[in-house]
Design an enzyme around this catalytic site. Structure first.
Site, PDB file in Angstrom:
ATOM      1  N   ASP A  19      28.921 105.184  41.352  1.00  0.00           N
ATOM      2  CA  ASP A  19      29.263 103.942  42.120  1.00  0.00           C
ATOM      3  C   ASP A  19      30.541 104.017  42.929  1.00  0.00           C
ATOM      4  O   ASP A  19      31.549 103.923  42.113  1.00  0.00           O
ATOM      5  CB  ASP A  19      28.842 102.776  41.386  1.00  0.00           C
ATOM      6  CG  ASP A  19      29.002 101.696  42.449  1.00  0.00           C
ATOM      7  OD1 ASP A  19      27.879 101.154  42.773  1.00  0.00           O
ATOM      8  OD2 ASP A  19      30.109 101.118  42.492  1.00  0.00           O
ATOM      9  N   HIS A  41      29.373  94.897  50.971  1.00  0.00           N
ATOM     10  CA  HIS A  41      30.066  94.863  49.545  1.00  0.00           C
ATOM     11  C   HIS A  41      30.216  93.353  49.202  1.00  0.00           C
ATOM     12  O   HIS A  41      30.531  93.143  48.096  1.00  0.00           O
ATOM     13  CB  HIS A  41      31.572  95.474  50.048  1.00  0.00           C
ATOM     14  CG  HIS A  41      32.328  95.933  48.648  1.00  0.00           C
ATOM     15  ND1 HIS A  41      33.042  97.074  48.833  1.00  0.00           N
ATOM     16  CD2 HIS A  41      32.287  95.175  47.806  1.00  0.00           C
ATOM     17  CE1 HIS A  41      33.599  96.988  47.490  1.00  0.00           C
ATOM     18  NE2 HIS A  41      33.102  96.078  46.791  1.00  0.00           N
ATOM     19  N   TYR A  97      37.326 101.315  47.909  1.00  0.00           N
ATOM     20  CA  TYR A  97      37.828 101.866  46.788  1.00  0.00           C
ATOM     21  C   TYR A  97      38.995 103.005  47.262  1.00  0.00           C
ATOM     22  O   TYR A  97      39.720 103.460  46.657  1.00  0.00           O
ATOM     23  CB  TYR A  97      37.044 102.371  45.650  1.00  0.00           C
ATOM     24  CG  TYR A  97      36.029 101.323  44.967  1.00  0.00           C
ATOM     25  CD1 TYR A  97      36.076  99.929  45.445  1.00  0.00           C
ATOM     26  CD2 TYR A  97      35.020 101.966  44.371  1.00  0.00           C
ATOM     27  CE1 TYR A  97      34.977  99.291  44.807  1.00  0.00           C
ATOM     28  CE2 TYR A  97      33.997 100.999  44.095  1.00  0.00           C
ATOM     29  CZ  TYR A  97      34.093  99.749  44.146  1.00  0.00           C
ATOM     30  OH  TYR A  97      32.953  98.961  43.638  1.00  0.00           O
ATOM     31  N   LYS A 109      29.605 101.599  49.733  1.00  0.00           N
ATOM     32  CA  LYS A 109      29.361 100.105  50.156  1.00  0.00           C
ATOM     33  C   LYS A 109      30.170 100.202  51.477  1.00  0.00           C
ATOM     34  O   LYS A 109      31.203 100.688  51.843  1.00  0.00           O
ATOM     35  CB  LYS A 109      30.022  99.008  49.062  1.00  0.00           C
ATOM     36  CG  LYS A 109      29.536  99.371  47.783  1.00  0.00           C
ATOM     37  CD  LYS A 109      29.753  98.335  46.696  1.00  0.00           C
ATOM     38  CE  LYS A 109      29.511  98.774  45.369  1.00  0.00           C
ATOM     39  NZ  LYS A 109      30.421  99.801  44.711  1.00  0.00           N
TER      40      LYS A 109
END
Ligand code: A2P
Length: 277
Positions: free
Chosen positions: A48, A111, A53, A78
């Site tokens: 994931d 997200h 990120y 996301k």
């Protein structure tokens, strides 16, 4: 571990391994690359990540370098929380594919219902626009399943009402102390899989004395109790660690928690992240 290859089946028939390896707050380059590589080496088949990120490229490279066929690994990413337009979502998804170095994605999520720096803002229209772009990629086969993250029942109702499409998954913070009962019950009723991020409450729940005591009784570690709790609730935990011994430990959860003990864990209503202890 069997649980790493066991699957949940999404409402569209797509299979998703019951434990995913999380990469939130895992620094880009070497740390993200090595963590994902260790997870794959130790049997994880579900990773994931997210554009936010900033580690998609390292995650994608590790997946490629692992030598495991792409189709044997389930990968989620996301759409960044501030992107709330149709065109923006289209562009962002293609960028995500490029960063990962893939020609398709297994699961793509909005997200959050609002930009992180404007939490609570009403973005109903923008969420529908973004989701419409995702539906198109889904229909083209570029994404195998689509969903949302951090969405409340009201936010999901907005998507369903305006697109006639029920998201396949909702990824939310979920752990002992924060059982999200209303969202969980709503998603269960709509056949939307709940993915549990921060199953250890970013580490804080490991210090809960009730969890520690129970772990001793089961001859397990607190982390294993907490991850197993998510599975017993029918959610899909996304534990993460940058240490190989913990990556392995977190996958040794092929046991069950007795109903009476689940009741004890369900009775904990305290988000330890608030206290930071
Ligand atoms: P580290 O990366 O140093 O192992 P969550 O998944 O709830 O967000 O929690 C992640 C945090 O918990 C990270 O700080 C991680 O640190 C730590 N962690 C992960 N697995 C374990 C474990 N089995 N035992 C102790 N700490 C863990």
């Amino acid at each position: 571990m069997k649980v790493l290859t066991d699957v949940y089946v999404l409402s569209n028939g797509v299979k998703i391994p019951k434990i995913g390896f999380g990469t939130w707050q895992v620094p880009d380059r070497d740390v993200a690359y090595n963590s994902v590589m260790m997870a794959l080496k130790n049997g994880y088949r579900h990773i994931d990540t997210a554009a936010a990120y900033r580690n998609e490229a390292s995650v994608g490279k590790a997946i490629k370098d692992s030598g495991i066929p792409r189709e044997e690994i389930f990968v989620t990413s996301k759409l960044q929380s501030h992107i709330k337009t149709y065109d923006g979502a289209k562009e962002a998804f293609l960028q995500t594919l490029e960063e990962l170095g893939f020609d398709y994605l297994d699961l793509y999520l909005i997200h959050a219902p609002w930009p992180w720096n404007e939490m609570g803002k009403n973005c109903d229209e923008g969420n529908v626009e973004a989701f419409k772009a995702m539906i198109e990629f889904y229909k083209e086969g570029k994404i195998k399943a689509i969903g949302v993250s951090n969405f409340s029942p009201k936010d999901i109702d907005n998507i369903i009402k305006n697109t006639d499409f029920v998201p396949h998954a909702n990824q939310i913070a979920f752990f002992v102390g924060l059982d999200q009962e209303e969202t969980r019950a709503y998603c269960e009723e709509k056949n939307i899989l709940i993915e549990a991020y921060s199953p250890l409450a970013i580490g804080y729940a490991l210090k809960n004395p009730i969890v520690i005591d129970m772990a001793k009784r089961y001859d397990k570690t607190p982390a294993q109790m907490l991850i197993r709790y998510c599975l017993e609730k029918g959610t899909l935990p996304l534990p993460k660690s940058t240490h190989e011994s913990r990556i392995i430990e977190n996958s040794h959860v092929d046991f069950t928690i007795k109903k009476a003990d689940m009741d004890i864990l369900d009775d904990i209503h305290d988000d330890p992240r608030r206290w930071g202890n």
